[in-house]
Design a protein around this motif. Structure first.
Motif, short mmCIF file in Angstrom:
data_model
loop_
_atom_site.label_atom_id
_atom_site.label_comp_id
_atom_site.label_asym_id
_atom_site.label_seq_id
_atom_site.Cartn_x
_atom_site.Cartn_y
_atom_site.Cartn_z
N ASP A 85 0.83 -1.24 0.10
CA ASP A 85 0.04 0.00 0.35
C ASP A 85 0.97 1.42 0.14
O ASP A 85 1.78 1.32 0.60
CB ASP A 85 -0.99 -0.13 1.16
N LYS A 140 -5.78 4.74 5.57
CA LYS A 140 -5.72 4.67 4.35
C LYS A 140 -6.14 6.12 3.59
O LYS A 140 -6.03 7.06 4.15
CB LYS A 140 -7.20 3.77 3.63
N GLN A 141 -5.84 6.11 2.07
CA GLN A 141 -5.85 7.26 1.36
C GLN A 141 -7.07 8.24 1.84
O GLN A 141 -6.92 9.66 1.99
CB GLN A 141 -5.70 7.12 0.01
N GLN A 142 -8.51 7.64 1.72
CA GLN A 142 -9.59 8.26 2.07
C GLN A 142 -9.67 8.84 3.46
O GLN A 142 -10.52 9.84 3.62
CB GLN A 142 -10.64 7.23 1.64
N GLU A 143 -8.68 8.30 4.23
CA GLU A 143 -9.04 8.83 5.42
C GLU A 143 -8.18 10.00 5.97
O GLU A 143 -8.16 10.42 7.14
CB GLU A 143 -8.62 7.55 6.79
N VAL A 191 0.22 5.82 0.14
CA VAL A 191 -0.39 6.89 0.14
C VAL A 191 0.24 8.07 -0.10
O VAL A 191 1.60 8.30 0.36
CB VAL A 191 -1.42 6.99 1.54
#
Length: 688
Positions: free
Chosen positions: A220, A324-327, A222
């Protein structure tokens, strides 16, 4: 998680890593050179081990010795900080071979990004946009000049293995190319052991925008948004901020995704920074990737509420990314100012000396605090914060520093004193907090850039976000104003400091011969105090009164009284108006801090200097300790004013010694390779 790590660095980054390790229950081991035996990072770590003499190549760059210390201490991992061995492929591999975790990317990623030219070729394959230029292996001077001519001037020469602004030269026209190339290669071989350079088109009014990326061992990756690092001198950053002013969500996403693509292309793990050069129209090009934590990482921490060093430790221990990226979200605005020991008025010449007086603005000295660094709620975005003097919940001040009052800034390492970081709800608020914090930063013992930074932060160009890498040069007249005479208030503070110090000097009680109150049986004692700065003289006539003094300065006359004094802090009244300031005396220099400004007044004691005279005509002296790397003039040679005579290397930068006037070189006193002390006469020069 690890139980013990070794920090293979010094200064504020070593303190920074130690603080996070302590909070996580991880013990830290410091290494130090002979010059750093009493350094702050040695004091804040759990253990400390000496590794060699002061020069970095004999201590902090001795990878085998550092690994030996790590194994002997029982450390499981090594955090390289930034600089020194942080982007050294061989060191990262040696750590792995020794069974130690290198807290950084794998050696293969460092190799891929270690050569600017190879990295650009890789990025081209990955579809990341590139600046036009030559990134090949042919290093013949004529060939490189032909490439520059083909690209079109101005061009930028960059050391292929470089970083931190070292080994970079802007060339404006073809006839200047080879001299700039030779200088660039000298600096590159000295700093990185590799003189290979690349040639690129130099963009006019570009912005320097970088993206913080983070990847784990699970695949992963980010991006933690951007930082604008456009404000630079000598290709080194001065002010950084996050987020970048004027950044649209669409552009942020495009740059972030490009940065993640770059990281994934090399199998990256850990913290890294992908640097882009951006045009004013929003287009951007890959510049380089720094395979380490950046000096300016605190502004990212301030707007995200995250501890990036904690992320480094967790990822290096095999854990997945914490978010995560969206967080990930942005809260507010952060600015960082690099406090350097240097003289901006003298071409940012580095300064060395002892920090005899160091007063920092209200805040958190991060590397010595036990403040919990938990992720903050959106309403209080920074976990690494301290409250300003006004206690306002919306503004935070943070100080990352590796020095204390009494410490010495030596010629062996980077002259950074501290990083001053502030946070506000928006950019305007952050600017106000930075201006106030700089007003409260007081340094005596060496030259610093604090006053220059305050002018820079308050300048129209920066405050209005009219940013590009040439901002300092473009606004030279505003940032380097002509010296103006100091006010009566400044002279009065210096005089009050001197006079009250004399009164409190411990004279024997009831001894009229030791009395310093200026008592006279008939009349008033009048005394002349000669103060001056580099541009003006301030002969002040002091009249001793029953309470206070009269002050005559030119045509201005005033009555001065002392209200209170606490150490260096004074409150006086000048013709009834209250004046507050701090006055620190260093020999015959009076450092007067008042109204957010720092004034240095020299005091001439006529008794102490009776009969003294000095004639320095014809002497050209070394501005600091260093090494002669090039001699450009010969004995008997006639030169014009400004002609380069020799080049010194000091504190990792080249400094050209130029002819002060038209004249003749009578004798060169040093040769290439010679070490010279500060103040040493370099050559004899006869003015025409």
């Amino acid at each position: 998680m690890f139980t013990k790590i070794l920090i293979a660095n010094r200064g504020e980054i070593a303190c920074r890593v130690a603080a996070t390790a302590h909070r996580l229950g991880v013990k830290s081991v410091a290494v130090y050179s002979e010059a750093d035996a009493n350094a702050k990072h040695v004091a804040v770590c759990d253990e400390a081990v000496p590794i060699g003499p002061a020069p970095a190549k004999e201590s902090y760059l001795k990878g085998d010795k550092i690994i030996e210390v790590a194994l002997a201490s029982g450390a499981q991992a090594i955090h390289p900080g930034y600089g020194f061995l942080s982007e050294n492929e061989g060191f990262a591999k040696a750590c792995a071979d020794a069974g130690l975790v290198f807290i950084g990317p794998p050696a293969s990623a460092i190799h891929a990004m270690g050569s600017k030219s190879a990295a650009k070729a890789l990025m081209e394959t990955a579809g990341v946009p590139l600046v036009p230029g030559y990134h090949g292996d042919n290093q013949d001077a004529d060939f490189l000049q032909q490439q520059a001519d083909k690209i079109g001037y101005p061009v930028l020469l960059k050391a292929s293995a470089g970083g931190g602004g070292k080994g970079m030269r802007i060339v404006e026209k073809s006839e200047d190319f080879k001299a700039a190339l030779a200088s660039c290669k000298r600096e590159a071989i000295s700093s990185f052991g590799d003189d290979k350079v690349l040639v690129e088109k130099y963009l006019t009014r570009p912005r320097h925008i970088e993206i913080q990326v983070f990847a784990d061992t699970q695949g992963d990756c980010v991006y933690l948004f951007e930082r604008d690092c456009s404000v630079q001198r000598r290709h080194q950053k001065v002010l950084e901020e996050a987020p970048a002013p004027g950044m649209t969500e669409e552009r942020r996403r495009a740059m972030g995704e490009a940065a993640v693509a770059a990281a994934k292309a090399v199998g990256y793990v850990g913290a890294g920074t992908v640097e882009f050069i951006a045009n004013q129209d929003g287009s951007f090009y890959f510049m380089e990737m720094n395979t380490r934590l950046q000096v300016e990482h605190p502004v990212t921490e301030m707007i995200t509420g995250l501890d990036l060093v904690e992320w480094q430790l967790r990822v290096a221990a095999g854990q997945p990314l914490p978010m995560k990226q969206q967080e990930l979200t942005i809260h507010g605005h952060a600015l960082e100012a690099r406090i350097y020991a240097e003289n901006p008025e003298k071409g940012f010449l580095p300064s060395i000396g002892t920090l005899r007086h160091l007063h920092v603005p209200a805040g958190v000295e991060f590397c010595s605090t036990n403040l919990p660094l938990t992720r903050a709620a959106p309403s209080r975005p920074s976990p690494l914060k301290g409250e300003g003097e006004n206690g306002a919940a919306s503004g935070y001040v943070r100080i990352d520093s590796g020095v204390r009052e009494g410490d010495t800034i030596s010629p062996f390492y980077d002259p950074m004193i501290a990083k001053l970081i502030v946070w506000g709800n928006d950019r305007a608020e952050a600017l106000a907090h930075m201006s106030q914090a700089l007003s409260e930063y007081r340094i005596v013992g060496l030259s610093s850039n604090v006053t220059f930074l305050k002018r820079l932060v308050e300048s129209p160009a920066f405050s209005q976000a009219d940013l590009d890498t040439g901002l300092i040069e473009r606004n030279h007249d505003i940032l380097f104003p002509a010296a103006m005479p100091v006010t009566m208030d400044v002279v009065s503070l210096a005089a009050a400091s001197l006079l009250t110090s004399e009164q409190n000097s411990g004279a024997a009680a009831n001894d009229p011969w030791a009395d310093t109150t200026g008592w006279r049986m008939n009349g008033t004692l009048l005394r002349k105090l000669d103060f001056s700065d580099e541009s003006h003289a301030y002969p002040a006539v002091i009249g001793y009164r029953e309470t206070g003094w009269s002050v005559q300065l030119g045509e201005r006359a005033a009555v001065m009284t002392l209200i209170e004094r606490h150490g260096a802090q004074l409150v006086i009244k000048v013709d009834g108006a209250t004046v507050r300031g701090t006055v620190v005396r260093e020999g015959e220099a009076f450092h007067v801090f008042t109204g957010g400004m720092h004034h240095v007044l020299a005091y001439s004691d006529p008794l102490a200097h009776a009969g003294e005279a000095e004639a320095e005509g014809g002497r050209l002296t070394a501005p600091m300790p260093g090494k002669i790397v090039a001699v450009l003039a010969e004995k008997g040679k006639t030169v014009e004013k400004g002609a380069p005579l020799l080049i010194m290397e000091a504190m990792k930068m080249e400094h050209t010694i130029a002819a002060p006037a038209d004249g003749m070189v009578e004798e060169m006193l040093y040769a290439v390779g010679d070490q010279v002390a500060e103040g040493a006469q370099l050559l004899a020069f006869k003015v025409a």
